[in-house]
Structures are given as C-alpha cells and as structure tokens.
Scaffold this motif. Structure first.
Motif, PDB file in Angstrom:
ATOM      1  N   GLN A 128      17.395   7.960  14.165  1.00 20.91           N
ATOM      2  CA  GLN A 128      17.109   9.373  15.288  1.00 20.91           C
ATOM      3  C   GLN A 128      15.637   9.197  15.520  1.00 20.91           C
ATOM      4  N   LEU A 129      15.128  10.158  16.444  1.00 21.44           N
ATOM      5  CA  LEU A 129      13.328  10.025  16.323  1.00 21.44           C
ATOM      6  C   LEU A 129      13.478  11.220  16.823  1.00 21.44           C
ATOM      7  N   ILE A 130      12.523  12.222  15.564  1.00 18.46           N
ATOM      8  CA  ILE A 130      12.338  13.353  15.203  1.00 18.46           C
ATOM      9  C   ILE A 130      11.814  13.536  15.670  1.00 18.46           C
ATOM     10  N   TYR A 131      10.301  12.683  15.728  1.00 14.38           N
ATOM     11  CA  TYR A 131       8.453  13.317  15.963  1.00 14.38           C
ATOM     12  C   TYR A 131       8.396  12.529  16.937  1.00 14.38           C
ATOM     13  N   GLN A 132       7.150  12.431  17.659  1.00 15.75           N
ATOM     14  CA  GLN A 132       6.163  11.497  18.282  1.00 15.75           C
ATOM     15  C   GLN A 132       4.999  12.654  19.354  1.00 15.75           C
ATOM     16  N   GLY A 133       4.366  11.573  18.616  1.00 16.89           N
ATOM     17  CA  GLY A 133       2.624  12.596  19.045  1.00 16.89           C
ATOM     18  C   GLY A 133       1.531  11.536  18.400  1.00 16.89           C
ATOM     19  N   LYS A 134       0.779  12.546  18.051  1.00 18.21           N
ATOM     20  CA  LYS A 134      -0.495  12.681  16.796  1.00 18.21           C
ATOM     21  C   LYS A 134       0.326  12.739  15.443  1.00 18.21           C
ATOM     22  N   LEU A 135      -0.196  11.573  14.753  1.00 17.04           N
ATOM     23  CA  LEU A 135       0.240  11.897  13.171  1.00 17.04           C
ATOM     24  C   LEU A 135      -0.506  12.935  12.382  1.00 17.04           C
ATOM     25  N   GLU A 136      -1.762  13.532  13.196  1.00 14.24           N
ATOM     26  CA  GLU A 136      -1.886  14.635  12.123  1.00 14.24           C
ATOM     27  C   GLU A 136      -1.885  16.208  12.546  1.00 14.24           C
ATOM     28  N   HIS A 137      -0.633  15.735  14.502  1.00 13.36           N
ATOM     29  CA  HIS A 137       0.033  17.486  14.293  1.00 13.36           C
ATOM     30  C   HIS A 137       0.987  17.003  13.598  1.00 13.36           C
ATOM     31  N   TYR A 138       1.904  15.733  12.433  1.00 16.65           N
ATOM     32  CA  TYR A 138       3.225  15.634  12.491  1.00 16.65           C
ATOM     33  C   TYR A 138       3.641  17.161  11.242  1.00 16.65           C
ATOM     34  N   PRO A 139       2.858  17.447  10.673  1.00 19.08           N
ATOM     35  CA  PRO A 139       2.712  18.992   9.739  1.00 19.08           C
ATOM     36  C   PRO A 139       3.816  20.165  11.241  1.00 19.08           C
ATOM     37  N   ARG A 140       2.747  20.370  11.359  1.00 19.52           N
ATOM     38  CA  ARG A 140       2.693  21.882  12.012  1.00 19.52           C
ATOM     39  C   ARG A 140       4.648  21.586  13.303  1.00 19.52           C
ATOM     40  N   VAL A 169       1.283  -1.059  -0.007  1.00 17.59           N
ATOM     41  CA  VAL A 169       0.216  -0.304  -0.223  1.00 17.59           C
ATOM     42  C   VAL A 169       0.553   1.067  -0.298  1.00 17.59           C
ATOM     43  N   GLU A 170       0.444   2.695  -0.770  1.00 18.27           N
ATOM     44  CA  GLU A 170       0.956   3.496  -0.572  1.00 18.27           C
ATOM     45  C   GLU A 170       0.277   4.325   0.111  1.00 18.27           C
ATOM     46  N   GLU A 171       0.579   4.553   1.651  1.00 27.98           N
ATOM     47  CA  GLU A 171      -0.409   4.762   2.492  1.00 27.98           C
ATOM     48  C   GLU A 171      -0.417   6.926   2.534  1.00 27.98           C
ATOM     49  N   ASP A 172      -2.445   7.252   2.778  1.00 28.19           N
ATOM     50  CA  ASP A 172      -2.229   8.393   3.110  1.00 28.19           C
ATOM     51  C   ASP A 172      -1.983   9.000   4.570  1.00 28.19           C
ATOM     52  N   VAL A 173      -1.173   9.341   4.648  1.00 25.74           N
ATOM     53  CA  VAL A 173      -1.005  10.107   6.255  1.00 25.74           C
ATOM     54  C   VAL A 173      -2.265  10.574   6.644  1.00 25.74           C
ATOM     55  N   THR A 174      -2.631  11.070   6.170  1.00 29.96           N
ATOM     56  CA  THR A 174      -3.619  12.271   5.846  1.00 29.96           C
ATOM     57  C   THR A 174      -5.462  11.664   6.155  1.00 29.96           C
ATOM     58  N   SER A 175      -5.233  10.569   5.517  1.00 28.23           N
ATOM     59  CA  SER A 175      -6.410  10.037   5.689  1.00 28.23           C
ATOM     60  C   SER A 175      -7.292   9.904   7.539  1.00 28.23           C
ATOM     61  N   ASP A 176      -8.344   9.283   7.421  1.00 28.52           N
ATOM     62  CA  ASP A 176      -9.060   9.477   8.685  1.00 28.52           C
ATOM     63  C   ASP A 176      -8.626   8.196   9.284  1.00 28.52           C
ATOM     64  N   PHE A 177      -8.301   7.085   8.804  1.00 29.38           N
ATOM     65  CA  PHE A 177      -7.402   5.847   9.229  1.00 29.38           C
ATOM     66  C   PHE A 177      -6.462   6.038  10.286  1.00 29.38           C
ATOM     67  N   LEU A 178      -5.837   6.930   9.427  1.00 29.17           N
ATOM     68  CA  LEU A 178      -3.976   6.930   9.967  1.00 29.17           C
ATOM     69  C   LEU A 178      -3.946   8.044  10.618  1.00 29.17           C
ATOM     70  N   ARG A 179      -4.534   9.294  10.789  1.00 28.79           N
ATOM     71  CA  ARG A 179      -4.206  10.752  10.974  1.00 28.79           C
ATOM     72  C   ARG A 179      -4.261  11.008  12.553  1.00 28.79           C
ATOM     73  N   ASN A 180      -5.246  10.578  13.037  1.00 29.08           N
ATOM     74  CA  ASN A 180      -5.762  10.102  14.437  1.00 29.08           C
ATOM     75  C   ASN A 180      -4.606   8.815  14.885  1.00 29.08           C
ATOM     76  N   SER A 181      -3.851   8.461  14.799  1.00 28.50           N
ATOM     77  CA  SER A 181      -3.153   7.293  15.475  1.00 28.50           C
ATOM     78  C   SER A 181      -1.713   8.291  15.855  1.00 28.50           C
ATOM     79  N   GLN A 182      -1.093   7.811  16.666  1.00 26.81           N
ATOM     80  CA  GLN A 182       0.231   7.700  17.745  1.00 26.81           C
ATOM     81  C   GLN A 182       0.701   7.445  16.492  1.00 26.81           C
ATOM     82  N   CYS A 183       1.797   8.123  16.619  1.00 25.83           N
ATOM     83  CA  CYS A 183       3.603   7.551  15.832  1.00 25.83           C
ATOM     84  C   CYS A 183       4.500   8.220  16.348  1.00 25.83           C
ATOM     85  N   ALA A 184       5.717   7.241  16.465  1.00 33.14           N
ATOM     86  CA  ALA A 184       6.901   8.317  16.051  1.00 33.14           C
ATOM     87  C   ALA A 184       7.172   8.155  14.819  1.00 33.14           C
ATOM     88  N   VAL A 185       8.131   9.142  14.410  1.00 34.72           N
ATOM     89  CA  VAL A 185       9.120   9.619  12.922  1.00 34.72           C
ATOM     90  C   VAL A 185      10.404   9.492  13.450  1.00 34.72           C
TER      91      VAL A 185
END
Length: 209
Positions: free
Chosen positions: A162-174, A60-76
């Motif tokens: 290297q961990l560069i972000y941790q939190g909700k995926l929808e907040h990653y652009p901020r 799959v090519e995932e859309d990180v802004t989709s309803d399914f993924l954007r509310n996910s907790q994540c680490a980038v």
C-alpha cells in the motif's frame, strides 16, 4: 495473530546512474530499500558505500536524512505481515550483514534484468534483488519472479503493498506527524461520540422512568 509492518522505500536520487537506469527500465524510483520501522530509522539495501562513487557498492544501512538521500523523490509502501515473518526478514538481513565484506553490488546483473538473461553471481546483489532475497520464505508476500529478474517496479505491485507516502524523502517525517495527529484526533472524536451516546442513553432511560 500479532501483525507487524514492513516498509519498502523507492527513491530516485537524480544521479547519472539513476537516470541511466530510469531510461533503460522506462520507470522512475529505481532504487529500493527495506525497513521494519515506520520512522525509517533502520533502512537496508544494496547501493553505494560512498555517496560520491557509484562503482563501490554493496550492503548498506542507509541514512534517509543524509544529504545524498533526503532530497530524493520517493514513494513509501507498507505491507502487513505476521510477527514470525518480520523476524524471518530481519534474520535474512542480518545474515547478509554479517558477511557484508564478502558481498558486492551486482552491476552485471542489471544487464541480465534488462535483456532477461539469467546471470548468477555469488555474493553479488542489486537493490531489488536484495529485497526479493530477504523476502524469501514470507508467505504473505508472494514474489512471482526469480530474484535476479526482479525490478523495483515489480515490488511496488506485489499484493498487499500500500502506498502511504509520495514526495520528497525529507518531508516524510512531517507526513508521519500528520498521520499521528489524525489518529489522535480520530480517537478523541470516537471517545467524545461514545460519551455522548452513553449520556443520551442514560437520559432516555431516566425520561422513560
């Protein structure tokens, strides 16, 4: 040598399947995807082809802004690699994508990981197995297990990650916007300091004369 950056995105969607995997691995964020751009415009993995159906999966090519993924907790996580290695990773991804109709999600392989039993299935991968597979041949990143035993947690601890972000995926652009703002501010400060240093040096020379 010109450097590029790859990004590994670890997510927890909170679904029943995700909770079951979390329980078995005793870890969270058990879905992993890979991207070669910092804005995560193109993100690749093995997962659900239909968000509401966990049993139909594959490349799959995932859309990180989709309803399914954007509310996910994540680490980038990010890792610097060479331009040649970046091209090799993309080539590996595109080779699988070109045959994506022949691939399926490796559900049985998850039990192999859990019980440490080697299960070889042709054209079947789970998410961390996919990422480990496309990283093969990249000298900068040394994956120390066979791909069919790799868990997402193993990828987070690879040297160079290297961990560069941790939190909700929808907040990653901020987060990206803040990083860019900090970078611009830092550059402006350096330029200002350089100007002041240059000016003071000229004043000192004038006074000495």
């Amino acid at each position: 040598m010109q450097e590029r950056t790859i990004y590994l995105v670890f997510t927890d969607t909170g679904t029943y399947l995700a909770k079951a995997i979390n329980f078995c691995t005793r870890q969270s964020l058990n879905h992993v995807s890979i991207s070669l751009d910092g804005e995560l415009r193109q993100v690749y993995s093995f997962g659900r082809k239909r968000p509401r159906n966990p049993f139909i999966g594959g490349f799959v090519e995932e859309d990180v802004t989709s309803d399914f993924l954007r509310n996910s907790q994540c680490a980038v996580y990010s890792c610097s690699i060479s331009a040649e290695e970046s091209e090799q990773i993309m080539k590996n991804i595109k080779e699988i994508e070109a045959k994506k109709e022949n691939y399926r999600y490796n559900f049985i392989g998850l039990f192999g990981v859990l019980f440490h039993i080697k299960i070889n299935r042709k054209n079947a991968l789970f998410c961390s197995q996919f990422v480990a597979t496309v990283l093969e041949g990249v000298n900068t990143i040394q994956v120390n297990k066979p791909s069919h035993f790799i868990r997402p947690g193993d990828l987070r601890t690879l040297e160079g990650m290297q961990l560069i972000y941790q939190g909700k995926l929808e907040h990653y652009p901020r987060h990206l916007m803040r990083q860019e703002k900090t970078l611009v501010t830092g550059t402006q400060t350096e330029q200002k300091q350089s100007f002041i240093f240059l000016l003071s040096s000229k004043v000192k020379r004038f006074v000495i004369r």
